[in-house]
Design a protein around this motif. Structure first.
Motif, PDB file in Angstrom:
ATOM      1  N   GLU A   9       6.167   5.299  -3.740  1.00  0.00           N
ATOM      2  CA  GLU A   9       5.487   4.029  -4.014  1.00  0.00           C
ATOM      3  C   GLU A   9       6.192   2.876  -3.309  1.00  0.00           C
ATOM      4  OE1 GLU A   9       3.504   4.981  -8.362  1.00  0.00           O
ATOM      5  OE2 GLU A   9       5.568   4.258  -8.280  1.00  0.00           O
ATOM      6  N   TRP A  13       4.346   0.544  -0.642  1.00  0.00           N
ATOM      7  CA  TRP A  13       4.297  -0.891  -0.869  1.00  0.00           C
ATOM      8  C   TRP A  13       4.899  -1.638   0.319  1.00  0.00           C
ATOM      9  CZ3 TRP A  13       1.323  -4.136  -2.610  1.00  0.00           C
ATOM     10  CH2 TRP A  13       1.684  -5.431  -3.004  1.00  0.00           C
ATOM     11  N   ARG A  17       2.278  -4.389   1.539  1.00  0.00           N
ATOM     12  CA  ARG A  17       2.506  -5.740   1.009  1.00  0.00           C
ATOM     13  C   ARG A  17       2.444  -6.803   2.098  1.00  0.00           C
ATOM     14  NH1 ARG A  17       8.407  -6.552  -1.127  1.00  0.00           N
ATOM     15  NH2 ARG A  17       7.589  -8.634  -1.123  1.00  0.00           N
ATOM     16  N   ARG A  28      -0.455  -4.423  -6.172  1.00  0.00           N
ATOM     17  CA  ARG A  28       0.241  -3.267  -6.730  1.00  0.00           C
ATOM     18  C   ARG A  28       0.005  -3.209  -8.232  1.00  0.00           C
ATOM     19  NH1 ARG A  28       5.124  -3.135  -9.015  1.00  0.00           N
ATOM     20  NH2 ARG A  28       6.124  -1.121  -9.096  1.00  0.00           N
ATOM     21  N   GLN A  29      -0.152  -1.983  -8.753  1.00  0.00           N
ATOM     22  CA  GLN A  29      -0.295  -1.764 -10.200  1.00  0.00           C
ATOM     23  C   GLN A  29      -1.394  -2.650 -10.793  1.00  0.00           C
ATOM     24  OE1 GLN A  29       2.001   0.474 -12.287  1.00  0.00           O
ATOM     25  NE2 GLN A  29       1.771   1.342 -10.246  1.00  0.00           N
ATOM     26  N   ASP A  38      -2.370   2.468  -8.377  1.00  0.00           N
ATOM     27  CA  ASP A  38      -1.113   2.163  -7.691  1.00  0.00           C
ATOM     28  C   ASP A  38      -1.260   0.951  -6.778  1.00  0.00           C
ATOM     29  OD1 ASP A  38       0.164   4.287  -8.935  1.00  0.00           O
ATOM     30  OD2 ASP A  38      -0.092   5.650  -7.244  1.00  0.00           O
ATOM     31  N   PHE A  39      -2.228   1.012  -5.840  1.00  0.00           N
ATOM     32  CA  PHE A  39      -2.437  -0.060  -4.872  1.00  0.00           C
ATOM     33  C   PHE A  39      -3.925  -0.246  -4.655  1.00  0.00           C
ATOM     34  CE2 PHE A  39       1.403   2.295  -3.873  1.00  0.00           C
ATOM     35  CZ  PHE A  39       2.359   1.303  -4.003  1.00  0.00           C
TER      36      PHE A  39
END
Length: 122
Positions: A9, A13, A17, A28-29, A38-39
Motif C-alpha cells: 500500500e 500510494w 498520491r 486513500r482509504q 484502498d485507493f
C-alpha cells in the motif's frame, strides 16, 4: 481504516498520491458504504486494491467488487508481491485503465419515456 498501511500500500500510494500518475487525483482509504477501498480516483470511478494472499479466491471480495461495480466503479486488484516487484507494470495497468473509456453509470442514464414517445421507432 487502518493507521498502518502494508508495504504494498505504501508503494502504491507513492505512485498515486499528489497527482503523480498522469495528474489523476487519488484518495486513500475512502469510505464507500459499507466498504473502505484502498485507493480511488473519483473522476474516473476507478478503485485500486492491494491484496495479500488472504484475498485469494475470496467470496467476500467477489461480493464487494460486484457491489462496487453496480455503483459504477471499476475495480483493479493487484497482489502485494506484484506491486513490490513489478511497479512499472502495475503503474502501466492503472494508467491504461484511467485512460480507457468508461461507460456511464446506468443510474445516470434516463431510459426512454414512452409517455413522451421516446424509444418508439428509433
Amino acid at each position: 481504516m487502518r493507521a498502518h498501511p502494508t508495504e504494498a500500500e505504501k508503494h502504491l500510494w507513492s505512485l498515486l498520491r499528489d497527482r503523480r500518475l498522469a495528474a489523476f487525483k487519488f484518495r486513500r482509504q475512502q469510505v464507500i458504504e459499507p466498504y473502505i477501498v484502498d485507493f480511488i480516483c473519483l473522476e474516473q470511478r476507478l478503485i485500486v486494491e492491494a491484496d495479500g494472499s488472504h484475498h485469494a479466491d475470496s467470496e467476500d471480495d467477489a461480493r464487494r467488487d460486484a457491489f462496487l461495480r453496480i455503483q459504477g466503479f471499476r475495480v483493479l486488484r493487484f497482489w502485494n508481491n506484484d506491486i513490490s516487484l513489478q511497479r512499472s507494470a502495475v503503474a502501466d495497468a492503472i494508467f491504461a485503465e484511467l485512460t480507457s473509456p468508461h461507460p456511464p453509470v446506468a443510474s445516470r442514464r434516463a431510459p426512454p419515456s414512452p409517455a413522451r414517445g421516446e424509444g418508439y421507432g428509433d
